[in-house]
Design an enzyme around this catalytic site. Structure first.
Site, PDB file in Angstrom:
ATOM      1  N   ASP A   1      -6.895  -3.072  11.346  1.00 53.36           N
ATOM      2  CA  ASP A   1      -5.620  -2.359  11.373  1.00 53.36           C
ATOM      3  C   ASP A   1      -5.329  -1.589  12.547  1.00 53.36           C
ATOM      4  O   ASP A   1      -6.050  -1.828  13.568  1.00 53.36           O
ATOM      5  CB  ASP A   1      -5.729  -1.244  10.264  1.00 53.36           C
ATOM      6  CG  ASP A   1      -4.598  -0.622   9.780  1.00 53.36           C
ATOM      7  OD1 ASP A   1      -3.249  -0.953  10.296  1.00 53.36           O
ATOM      8  OD2 ASP A   1      -4.341   0.366   8.940  1.00 53.36           O
ATOM      9  N   CYS A  50       0.861  -1.133  -0.066  1.00 53.77           N
ATOM     10  CA  CYS A  50       0.056  -0.048   0.071  1.00 53.77           C
ATOM     11  C   CYS A  50       0.883   1.228  -0.040  1.00 53.77           C
ATOM     12  O   CYS A  50       1.960   1.257   0.586  1.00 53.77           O
ATOM     13  CB  CYS A  50      -0.861  -0.119   1.218  1.00 53.77           C
ATOM     14  SG  CYS A  50      -2.343   1.117   1.131  1.00 53.77           S
TER      15      CYS A  50
END
Ligand SMILES: O=C(O)c1ccccc1NCC(=O)[C@H](O)[C@H](O)COP(=O)(O)O
Length: 214
Positions: free
Chosen positions: A138, A16
């Site tokens: 996360d 990412c």
């Protein structure tokens, strides 16, 4: 002879926070399953504009699925980028609620990931109820490079991404302990604030070498 058959699964990997043409070259060589772009969120040092995203995406290997990462964006933005094929998935990384997800699903057939910051068991329960196609667990606001308390993660029966502080030193234990459908990395594959091709390659190879028993 009573032989036990072992079935194995391959954990997917997403890299990412790509921002530069050389980052695209790095993922094209390493071949993760997904890559991610932080779209129109200038508070992030990994921000890309829509124009930058469209240019970067043109050079991306067709076997790597691009995800746009959005933080409380107007719903029309991910919808347009999904429907024009610039991104294959939208990752919602802000406070987007179920109403937002339902609206976006009504505007596109493409896949949605909803990210959750995990601090308590209730955060996990809320994530498990999400109407998104995938959930992503996360540590915090995204791209922090820090892990969260993995003891909070139960056995999860739907496809999910594990994110937050993952790198070559903890990928194997994370995969064997938590059995995520996919892992998502950003900070650990950077050097001096930019994506590092060697680190990306090592992380992708590390995940490819981990055989997950199912
Ligand atoms: O990376 C950012 O700056 C960011 C900003 C706002 C929302 C999301 C963001 N990043 C998302 C990711 O990079 C990953 O999904 C994930 O958080 C992994 O981060 P890391 O702990 O750095 O590996």
């Amino acid at each position: 002879m009573n032989e036990r058959k072992h079935m194995t699964a391959r954990t997917r990997i997403k890299i990412c926070g790509l921002t530069r043409p050389e980052d695209i070259q790095a993922v094209n060589e390493a071949k993760p399953d997904f890559c991610g772009f932080i779209v129109e969120f200038p508070k992030s040092r990994r921000n890309v504009t829509v124009d930058q995203l469209r240019k970067l995406r043109e050079k991306l290997d067709e076997n790597i699925l691009p995800a746009g990462v959005f933080v409380n964006a107007p719903v029309e933005l991910p919808a347009q980028l999904l429907n024009e094929g610039t991104i294959a998935l939208a990752q919602l990384h802000g406070q987007e609620d179920e109403e937002y997800i339902t609206r976006l699903k009504g505007m596109t057939d493409q896949l949605l990931i909803k990210a959750f910051s995990i601090k308590t068991e209730e955060d996990v329960e809320q994530a498990l109820r999400s109407g998104a196609d995938y959930i992503l667990l996360d540590q915090g606001a995204g791209g922090t490079g820090e892990t969260f308390d993995w003891n909070l993660v139960p056995s999860i029966k739907r496809p999910w991404f594990l994110a937050g502080g993952l790198g070559c030193d903890n990928l194997e234990s994370a995969i064997h302990l938590l059995h995520p459908w996919a892992v998502d990395l950003s900070s650990s594959v950077e050097t001096d604030g930019h994506k590092d091709p060697d680190k990306i390659l090592k992380a992708v190879q590390a995940v490819r070498n981990i055989e997950e028993e199912i």
